[in-house]
Design an enzyme around this catalytic site. Structure first.
Site, mmCIF file in Angstrom:
data_model
loop_
_atom_site.group_PDB
_atom_site.id
_atom_site.type_symbol
_atom_site.label_atom_id
_atom_site.label_comp_id
_atom_site.label_asym_id
_atom_site.label_seq_id
_atom_site.Cartn_x
_atom_site.Cartn_y
_atom_site.Cartn_z
ATOM 1 C CG HIS A 18 -7.116 -4.397 7.452
ATOM 2 N ND1 HIS A 18 -5.975 -4.510 7.708
ATOM 3 C CD2 HIS A 18 -7.275 -4.268 6.213
ATOM 4 C CE1 HIS A 18 -5.280 -4.236 6.327
ATOM 5 N NE2 HIS A 18 -6.060 -4.107 5.580
ATOM 6 C CG HIS A 27 -3.888 0.643 5.307
ATOM 7 N ND1 HIS A 27 -5.496 0.514 5.219
ATOM 8 C CD2 HIS A 27 -3.647 -0.599 4.931
ATOM 9 C CE1 HIS A 27 -5.723 -0.376 4.651
ATOM 10 N NE2 HIS A 27 -4.746 -1.374 4.284
ATOM 11 C CD GLU A 46 -2.816 -1.373 0.300
ATOM 12 O OE1 GLU A 46 -2.945 -0.371 -0.583
ATOM 13 O OE2 GLU A 46 -3.431 -2.150 0.296
ATOM 14 C CG HIS A 90 -8.603 -2.862 1.888
ATOM 15 N ND1 HIS A 90 -7.661 -3.264 0.659
ATOM 16 C CD2 HIS A 90 -7.653 -2.749 2.992
ATOM 17 C CE1 HIS A 90 -6.525 -3.213 1.131
ATOM 18 N NE2 HIS A 90 -6.325 -2.745 2.513
#
Length: 170
Positions: free
Chosen positions: A95, A93, A74, A156
């Site tokens: 999850h 980033h 990413e 995502h």
């Protein structure tokens, strides 16, 4: 720069400890002040093994500069955000289960509490789906993020940005 590399590692660990990332997922980056370079966590390295020496340097154009490992898949998303937003000094980033659930459902997060506005800057939009590292994901993420501090990535996870790592984590 070693201090900033260690801070990047520490924040990735913080994300892991708080359940925002699991296994090899998630990444953290920070802009090197007064340069066009960023530090980003490497690809596919277990959090237990991650050290400051593993952090990779790339340009805001996404070009590799230095490091013993490949950058996160990413990294180009991070680079595009830095190019688009001079005010951003850090990108995280993850999850997290709740944000990922909303991203899977394609549901944006409205600012329902007044504390939300100073931290996020408005509605957390959902970027259109794109495969990890793809141009579609990169372009959609930057556009959906806009001037705000967070964006959901369709099917995502989420990305948050800030002036520094602490602000991005908040």
């Amino acid at each position: 720069m070693e201090e900033l590399k260690q801070a990047v590692v520490d924040f990735k660990r913080k994300l892991h400890e708080r359940g925002h990332i699991v296994a090899l997922a998630g990444n953290v980056s920070a802009r090197i002040p007064d340069t066009d370079h960023i530090l980003v966590t490497p690809s596919q390295l277990a959090i237990e093994r991650l050290t400051a020496a593993d952090v990779v340097t790339i340009t805001v154009d996404g070009d590799f500069v230095d490091g013993a490992r490949p950058p996160s898949s990413e990294a180009r998303v991070h680079a595009a955000i830095y190019r688009a937003r001079a005010d951003v000094g850090a990108v995280v980033h993850g999850h997290s289960p709740y944000a990922t659930a909303l991203a899977i459902l394609g549901r944006k997060i409205e600012p329902i509490m007044d504390e939300f506005l100073p931290y996020v800057g408005g509605t957390v939009e959902v970027a259109p789906f794109g495969m990890s590292g793809s141009p579609a994901l990169i372009e959609g993420t930057v556009e959906a993020l806009g001037p705000r501090a967070a964006v959901l990535l369709r099917q995502h996870g989420q990305i948050a940005v800030g002036k520094n790592l602490e602000k991005a984590f908040q």
